[in-house]
Design a protein around this motif. Structure first.
Motif, PDB file in Angstrom:
ATOM      1  N   ASN A 354      58.449  53.479  68.811  1.00  0.00           N
ATOM      2  CA  ASN A 354      58.345  52.184  69.568  1.00  0.00           C
ATOM      3  C   ASN A 354      57.665  51.482  68.637  1.00  0.00           C
ATOM      4  OD1 ASN A 354      59.254  53.085  71.970  1.00  0.00           O
ATOM      5  ND2 ASN A 354      57.338  53.570  72.704  1.00  0.00           N
ATOM      6  N   ILE A 355      56.755  51.726  67.581  1.00  0.00           N
ATOM      7  CA  ILE A 355      56.261  50.749  66.746  1.00  0.00           C
ATOM      8  C   ILE A 355      57.115  50.078  65.843  1.00  0.00           C
ATOM      9  CG2 ILE A 355      54.469  50.649  64.999  1.00  0.00           C
ATOM     10  CD1 ILE A 355      52.689  52.217  66.643  1.00  0.00           C
ATOM     11  N   ILE A 356      57.934  51.067  65.320  1.00  0.00           N
ATOM     12  CA  ILE A 356      58.724  50.676  64.230  1.00  0.00           C
ATOM     13  C   ILE A 356      59.974  49.661  64.944  1.00  0.00           C
ATOM     14  CG2 ILE A 356      61.045  51.481  62.969  1.00  0.00           C
ATOM     15  CD1 ILE A 356      59.339  54.022  62.430  1.00  0.00           C
ATOM     16  N   LEU A 357      60.514  49.937  66.268  1.00  0.00           N
ATOM     17  CA  LEU A 357      61.312  49.106  66.709  1.00  0.00           C
ATOM     18  C   LEU A 357      60.633  47.797  66.795  1.00  0.00           C
ATOM     19  CD1 LEU A 357      63.198  51.404  69.169  1.00  0.00           C
ATOM     20  CD2 LEU A 357      64.078  50.623  66.971  1.00  0.00           C
ATOM     21  N   LEU A 358      59.578  47.739  67.525  1.00  0.00           N
ATOM     22  CA  LEU A 358      59.133  46.580  67.880  1.00  0.00           C
ATOM     23  C   LEU A 358      58.798  45.742  66.336  1.00  0.00           C
ATOM     24  CD1 LEU A 358      56.809  47.683  70.732  1.00  0.00           C
ATOM     25  CD2 LEU A 358      58.943  46.079  71.059  1.00  0.00           C
ATOM     26  N   ILE A 359      58.216  46.127  65.589  1.00  0.00           N
ATOM     27  CA  ILE A 359      57.933  45.567  64.377  1.00  0.00           C
ATOM     28  C   ILE A 359      58.986  44.815  63.712  1.00  0.00           C
ATOM     29  CG2 ILE A 359      57.053  45.589  62.058  1.00  0.00           C
ATOM     30  CD1 ILE A 359      55.029  47.459  62.909  1.00  0.00           C
ATOM     31  N   GLY A 360      60.219  45.867  63.836  1.00  0.00           N
ATOM     32  CA  GLY A 360      61.624  45.292  63.030  1.00  0.00           C
ATOM     33  C   GLY A 360      62.222  44.410  64.212  1.00  0.00           C
ATOM     34  N   PHE A 361      62.210  44.280  65.439  1.00  0.00           N
ATOM     35  CA  PHE A 361      63.018  43.547  66.283  1.00  0.00           C
ATOM     36  C   PHE A 361      61.931  42.036  66.237  1.00  0.00           C
ATOM     37  CE2 PHE A 361      65.348  47.225  67.754  1.00  0.00           C
ATOM     38  CZ  PHE A 361      66.512  46.601  67.600  1.00  0.00           C
ATOM     39  N   LEU A 362      60.801  42.139  65.958  1.00  0.00           N
ATOM     40  CA  LEU A 362      59.856  40.954  65.983  1.00  0.00           C
ATOM     41  C   LEU A 362      59.841  40.189  64.467  1.00  0.00           C
ATOM     42  CD1 LEU A 362      57.485  41.573  68.746  1.00  0.00           C
ATOM     43  CD2 LEU A 362      59.365  40.404  68.995  1.00  0.00           C
ATOM     44  N   GLY A 363      60.408  40.868  63.619  1.00  0.00           N
ATOM     45  CA  GLY A 363      60.084  40.210  62.174  1.00  0.00           C
ATOM     46  C   GLY A 363      61.453  39.742  61.447  1.00  0.00           C
ATOM     47  N   TRP A 364      62.374  39.524  62.322  1.00  0.00           N
ATOM     48  CA  TRP A 364      63.702  38.976  61.651  1.00  0.00           C
ATOM     49  C   TRP A 364      63.863  37.356  61.434  1.00  0.00           C
ATOM     50  CZ3 TRP A 364      66.817  36.002  64.720  1.00  0.00           C
ATOM     51  CH2 TRP A 364      66.481  36.141  66.156  1.00  0.00           C
ATOM     52  N   MET A 365      63.065  36.639  62.259  1.00  0.00           N
ATOM     53  CA  MET A 365      63.344  35.368  62.385  1.00  0.00           C
ATOM     54  C   MET A 365      63.519  34.420  61.290  1.00  0.00           C
ATOM     55  SD  MET A 365      62.068  37.066  65.179  1.00  0.00           S
ATOM     56  CE  MET A 365      60.312  36.379  65.253  1.00  0.00           C
ATOM     57  N   GLY A 366      62.347  34.516  60.458  1.00  0.00           N
ATOM     58  CA  GLY A 366      62.167  33.747  59.253  1.00  0.00           C
ATOM     59  C   GLY A 366      63.486  33.942  58.243  1.00  0.00           C
ATOM     60  N   PHE A 367      63.657  35.374  58.011  1.00  0.00           N
ATOM     61  CA  PHE A 367      64.692  35.441  57.201  1.00  0.00           C
ATOM     62  C   PHE A 367      66.051  35.025  57.622  1.00  0.00           C
ATOM     63  CE2 PHE A 367      67.813  38.783  55.383  1.00  0.00           C
ATOM     64  CZ  PHE A 367      67.464  38.248  53.901  1.00  0.00           C
ATOM     65  N   ALA A 368      66.436  34.995  58.932  1.00  0.00           N
ATOM     66  CA  ALA A 368      67.495  34.866  59.357  1.00  0.00           C
ATOM     67  C   ALA A 368      67.744  33.233  59.286  1.00  0.00           C
ATOM     68  CB  ALA A 368      67.550  34.734  60.969  1.00  0.00           C
ATOM     69  N   ARG A 369      66.492  32.296  59.242  1.00  0.00           N
ATOM     70  CA  ARG A 369      66.956  31.004  58.970  1.00  0.00           C
ATOM     71  C   ARG A 369      66.927  30.608  57.514  1.00  0.00           C
ATOM     72  NH1 ARG A 369      65.096  27.343  62.963  1.00  0.00           N
ATOM     73  NH2 ARG A 369      64.906  25.927  61.393  1.00  0.00           N
ATOM     74  N   VAL A 370      66.451  31.415  56.608  1.00  0.00           N
ATOM     75  CA  VAL A 370      66.571  31.288  55.032  1.00  0.00           C
ATOM     76  C   VAL A 370      68.089  31.530  54.864  1.00  0.00           C
ATOM     77  CG1 VAL A 370      65.871  32.495  52.836  1.00  0.00           C
ATOM     78  CG2 VAL A 370      64.122  31.745  54.626  1.00  0.00           C
ATOM     79  N   VAL A 371      68.527  32.831  55.510  1.00  0.00           N
ATOM     80  CA  VAL A 371      69.775  33.161  54.866  1.00  0.00           C
ATOM     81  C   VAL A 371      70.851  31.894  55.478  1.00  0.00           C
ATOM     82  CG1 VAL A 371      71.810  34.856  55.520  1.00  0.00           C
ATOM     83  CG2 VAL A 371      69.546  35.603  55.137  1.00  0.00           C
ATOM     84  N   ARG A 372      70.722  31.531  56.846  1.00  0.00           N
ATOM     85  CA  ARG A 372      71.684  30.509  57.275  1.00  0.00           C
ATOM     86  C   ARG A 372      71.725  29.657  56.538  1.00  0.00           C
ATOM     87  NH1 ARG A 372      70.409  25.888  60.203  1.00  0.00           N
ATOM     88  NH2 ARG A 372      72.105  25.056  61.444  1.00  0.00           N
ATOM     89  N   SER A 373      70.384  28.908  55.961  1.00  0.00           N
ATOM     90  CA  SER A 373      70.556  27.577  55.110  1.00  0.00           C
ATOM     91  C   SER A 373      71.252  28.035  53.581  1.00  0.00           C
ATOM     92  CB  SER A 373      69.165  27.132  54.714  1.00  0.00           C
ATOM     93  OG  SER A 373      68.313  28.507  53.757  1.00  0.00           O
ATOM     94  N   GLN A 374      71.047  29.141  53.195  1.00  0.00           N
ATOM     95  CA  GLN A 374      71.983  29.483  52.024  1.00  0.00           C
ATOM     96  C   GLN A 374      73.678  29.591  52.421  1.00  0.00           C
ATOM     97  OE1 GLN A 374      70.517  29.709  49.206  1.00  0.00           O
ATOM     98  NE2 GLN A 374      71.982  30.623  48.006  1.00  0.00           N
TER      99      GLN A 374
END
Length: 493
Positions: A354-374
């Motif tokens: 549960n800890i792995i899933l929650l940390i992973g699913f709550l830690g993608w937003m910043g990188f998604a915005r960086v990739v989108r801009s690129q």
């Protein structure tokens, strides 16, 4: 075609060689990789060096200080572990040689001492067999003398449950057995004594032979008015001690005994001492590297993978798709991550999964915005327009043309996301919401806080340093990769 594949393989191998050569020529990358290798090595050797869970295995006394403290003046009254009898179960006949035997020379013709496979438990174990053929009585003592070299008492001591069995005993001719410890020649402390009157029946103490037990203390002669503990009374001086069991025959008979030994747990142990349960803190530190690295890496992979997928789709597919994904990303960004994690962990349960899933699913937003801009900047490039004109589909363009141009961002952000995941897991464990069945560095600090031992710096600082050490290794690797992939950041040679 075969030649083309070989040529492509050779080209890729050459690229990897050049990349790693460039990576290792970077000082930050070399230092970060060295630190990471040390951390991974510690995680790999932990279950080999310490096969048993160090939090559930008692290694020494409670709250024992590190052994190296004994080399300073503050450690003058500290003691270390001490064991009498390396084979208390008499698993082999050679175990008889560890003990000495006291009896009258006149009784020697009537006495026989040997090893026997008779035992109350399953092998590998045996027993010490004492046989008397004297009709007038016979006394024999099985003992071992050891030197206690410490100026302070042990934290506690305990004995395995002595088992004795008699043959030839009766109510009119009982066989007396007494388990005791003698300090020098002045004082004898009897831990258990009994009269054997039944044959072929194993007898054992009705209480646990531990110095912290009330019945054991009473049997050893400790009174309620005594201000000192039993270890403090018994081990009050540096001298020789004699531990053993005495057997008194009233007539012919045989006695088998097993589980004969003595162990004292000191007030100093190992490199980092012990916790409130006597667990080895250094072993826990090594074990904690496994869960911290595992949670950090897997959570980072999940977060970076989600961010990469959403960023690629949002950046390439404009319109409603981009708007919906970005608004959802913005909504997730404004949520307080730690309070949300606390609530979700409480609801879903405290487990590593549960800890792995929650940390992973709550830690993608910043990188998604960086990739989108690129991706937005790449979408208008001529080679993308050429791919579209050639009839390439969205999947082909994203995987073959867009992704290779953002892969450098993936490597860099993956390296930088691992420390964040490790710190998040440590924070959850410190707050008491980590997985209770596994050892992590955050849980070690939480145990120190629970035991009111935050002043014991050797308990608190090492896991904190370990967290910083592993995090710094990934940060250095991330900065080095960023410097390699970004020509503007490269230093002039």
């Amino acid at each position: 075609m075969h030649s083309a594949r070989e040529s492509s393989l050779g080209f890729n191998l050459k690229r990897f060689y050049k990349f790693f050569r460039l990576l290792f020529s970077n000082r930050m990358a070399a230092l970060g990789l060295t630190m990471l290798v040390i951390s991974v090595t510690a995680a790999l050797i932990a279950p080999i060096a310490y096969p048993s869970n160090p939090q559930t295995t008692s290694s020494s006394g409670y709250f024992a200080q590190p052994h190296w403290v004994t080399y300073f003046s503050d450690g003058y009254y500290l003691s270390s572990n001490l064991a009498v009898g390396s084979d208390p179960a008499f698993a082999s006949p050679s175990a008889l040689q560890q003990w000495s035997y006291g009896y009258s020379q006149a009784q020697s013709p009537y006495l026989s001492i040997s090893w026997s496979p008779l035992t109350p438990s399953s092998p590998p174990s045996g027993s010490l067999e004492i046989s008397s053929s004297s009709s007038s009585g016979l006394n024999v003592t099985v003992f071992k003398t050891f030197h206690y070299p410490y100026h302070g008492p042990p934290s506690r001591f305990f004995l395995p449950p002595l088992n004795v069995e008699a043959q030839g005993a009766s109510p009119s001719q009982p066989i007396q057995v007494a388990l005791s410890l003698t300090r020098g020649s002045e004082k004898t402390f009897t831990f258990w004594s009994t009269n054997l009157t039944k044959n072929n029946a194993w007898a054992f103490p009705p209480y646990v032979l531990d110095s912290s037990g009330t019945q054991f203390e009473a049997a050893a002669g400790l009174r309620q008015s005594d201000r000192l503990s039993l270890p403090e009374i018994i081990f009050s001086q540096v001298t020789d001690y004699t531990f053993g069991v005495s057997v008194s025959f009233a007539g012919p008979g045989i006695v088998n005994l097993t589980n004969l030994g003595f162990t004292s747990y000191g007030t100093s142990f190992g490199l980092l001492g012990t916790d409130q349960q006597g667990g080895d803190l250094f072993a826990q530190l090594l074990w904690g590297a496994r869960i911290s690295l595992f949670v950090g890496l897997i959570s980072a992979f999940i977060g970076i993978g989600l961010g990469l997928l959403i960023g690629l789709i949002a950046g390439y597919k404009s319109g409603l798709t981009d708007e919906a994904l970005m608004r959802f990303t913005d909504m997730m960004l404004v949520l307080p991550v730690l309070p949300l994690l606390l609530v979700l962990i409480t609801v879903l349960g405290q487990s590593v999964f549960n800890i792995i899933l929650l940390i992973g699913f709550l830690g993608w937003m910043g990188f998604a915005r960086v990739v989108r801009s690129q991706v937005l900047s790449l979408a208008s490039r001529p080679f993308i327009e050429a791919a579209k004109a050639a009839g390439a589909g969205t999947g082909r363009i994203l995987t073959s043309h867009v992704f290779p141009n953002v892969v450098s961002l993936t490597y860099v952000n993956l390296a930088l996301a691992v420390p964040a995941a490790i710190l998040t897991e440590a924070a959850l464990s410190f707050l008491g919401l980590g997985a209770p069945t596994v050892i992590s560095w955050g849980q070690i600090i939480n145990n120190a806080e629970t035991a009111n031992a935050l002043r014991d710096w050797w308990w608190v600082i090492p896991p904190g340093v370990a967290i910083a050490f592993v995090s710094l290794s990934f940060v250095l690797m991330g900065y080095a990769l960023d410097e390699i992939f970004n020509p503007k950041l490269r230093r002039r040679q």
